[in-house]
Design a protein around this motif. Sequence first.
Motif, PDB file in Angstrom:
ATOM      1  N   VAL A   1       0.850  -1.194   0.000  1.00 35.89           N
ATOM      2  CA  VAL A   1       0.000   0.000   0.000  1.00 35.89           C
ATOM      3  C   VAL A   1       0.885   1.243   0.000  1.00 35.89           C
ATOM      4  CG1 VAL A   1      -1.919  -1.121   1.235  1.00 35.89           C
ATOM      5  CG2 VAL A   1      -0.178   0.137   2.525  1.00 35.89           C
ATOM      6  N   LEU A   2       0.264   2.386  -0.206  1.00 36.07           N
ATOM      7  CA  LEU A   2       0.972   3.660  -0.067  1.00 36.07           C
ATOM      8  C   LEU A   2       0.680   4.222   1.321  1.00 36.07           C
ATOM      9  CD1 LEU A   2       0.223   5.299  -3.534  1.00 36.07           C
ATOM     10  CD2 LEU A   2       2.408   4.340  -2.766  1.00 36.07           C
ATOM     11  N   LYS A   3       1.669   4.160   2.215  1.00 38.83           N
ATOM     12  CA  LYS A   3       1.551   4.826   3.510  1.00 38.83           C
ATOM     13  C   LYS A   3       1.606   6.317   3.220  1.00 38.83           C
ATOM     14  CE  LYS A   3       1.568   1.360   6.418  1.00 38.83           C
ATOM     15  NZ  LYS A   3       0.365   1.089   7.199  1.00 38.83           N
ATOM     16  N   SER A   4       0.719   7.087   3.847  1.00 42.25           N
ATOM     17  CA  SER A   4       0.543   8.480   3.433  1.00 42.25           C
ATOM     18  C   SER A   4       0.565   9.445   4.605  1.00 42.25           C
ATOM     19  CB  SER A   4      -0.795   8.619   2.694  1.00 42.25           C
ATOM     20  OG  SER A   4      -0.835   7.770   1.567  1.00 42.25           O
ATOM     21  N   TRP A   5       1.151  10.618   4.341  1.00 37.44           N
ATOM     22  CA  TRP A   5       1.194  11.711   5.301  1.00 37.44           C
ATOM     23  C   TRP A   5       0.828  12.999   4.570  1.00 37.44           C
ATOM     24  CZ3 TRP A   5       4.509   7.704   5.037  1.00 37.44           C
ATOM     25  CH2 TRP A   5       4.787   6.986   6.205  1.00 37.44           C
ATOM     26  N   ALA A   6      -0.015  13.826   5.174  1.00 35.99           N
ATOM     27  CA  ALA A   6      -0.280  15.164   4.656  1.00 35.99           C
ATOM     28  C   ALA A   6       0.808  16.076   5.210  1.00 35.99           C
ATOM     29  CB  ALA A   6      -1.660  15.651   5.096  1.00 35.99           C
ATOM     30  N   VAL A   7       1.476  16.799   4.307  1.00 38.06           N
ATOM     31  CA  VAL A   7       2.572  17.698   4.688  1.00 38.06           C
ATOM     32  C   VAL A   7       2.148  19.104   4.262  1.00 38.06           C
ATOM     33  CG1 VAL A   7       5.031  18.178   4.441  1.00 38.06           C
ATOM     34  CG2 VAL A   7       4.220  15.811   4.330  1.00 38.06           C
ATOM     35  N   PRO A   8       1.602  19.899   5.210  1.00 39.02           N
ATOM     36  CA  PRO A   8       1.024  21.196   4.833  1.00 39.02           C
ATOM     37  C   PRO A   8       1.953  22.112   4.038  1.00 39.02           C
ATOM     38  CG  PRO A   8       0.432  20.645   7.089  1.00 39.02           C
ATOM     39  CD  PRO A   8       1.421  19.605   6.623  1.00 39.02           C
TER      40      PRO A   8
ATOM     41  N   VAL B   1       1.321  14.675   8.879  1.00 38.07           N
ATOM     42  CA  VAL B   1       0.203  14.073   9.605  1.00 38.07           C
ATOM     43  C   VAL B   1      -0.259  12.829   8.856  1.00 38.07           C
ATOM     44  CG1 VAL B   1      -2.127  14.446  10.482  1.00 38.07           C
ATOM     45  CG2 VAL B   1      -0.483  16.343  10.455  1.00 38.07           C
ATOM     46  N   PRO B   2      -0.233  11.665   9.524  1.00 37.60           N
ATOM     47  CA  PRO B   2      -0.640  10.438   8.839  1.00 37.60           C
ATOM     48  C   PRO B   2      -2.084  10.527   8.336  1.00 37.60           C
ATOM     49  CG  PRO B   2       0.308   9.924  10.989  1.00 37.60           C
ATOM     50  CD  PRO B   2       0.138  11.405  10.920  1.00 37.60           C
TER      51      PRO B   2
END
Length: 187
Positions: free
Chosen positions: A32-39, A53-54
């Motif tokens: 899978v694609l582990k994902s984080w939002a990076v503002p 943020v995960p």
Amino acid sequence: MEIDGAPRPAFVVQIHDARRLHFDFRLEVDGVLKSWAVPRGPSENPSDRRLAVPTEDHALEYREFEGVIPRGESGSGTVIVWDQGTYRPLGHDGSGDAVPFSESLALGHATFWLYGSKLHGEFALTRVRKGDEPDSGGHEAWLLIKANDRLAVRGGPGSPDPYHARSARTGRTLHQVAAAASRGPGG
């Protein structure tokens, strides 16, 4: 590119003009694609510490997604692939043996080398707050940090301007992708 005869896992950085403009940093881990939002987006300047943020895991096919997510759907807004490539996990235990990347993430610190069209060199993701801590409000937080290696950018902005950034896949901007989608199929 391969690691010990196996293909290197993929990474992608997408710019997502949703409710709030942000970058989505995604690493292929265990299918899978582990994902984080990076503002503020990833930075190639080692002095920049970027909040990450995960978010939910995404299917591997999503690494190629570029377009407009319709209103009313989760994550609605325009998405471009700002950077893409492969990465090499760098985690080792005290005896020098490689640690599985998913284990490094579970422990809260993972280092890796990016081979992207824009991002290059060593980076780290470090958990700074667990979601189950009393003051966390249920939200986990990580930092995405560039290592002070020979590929680091110093003395200037290490992050892209998301409004002028171009897709690594198509060369288009967020505005161009949104405009093409509003014209309809074949836009």
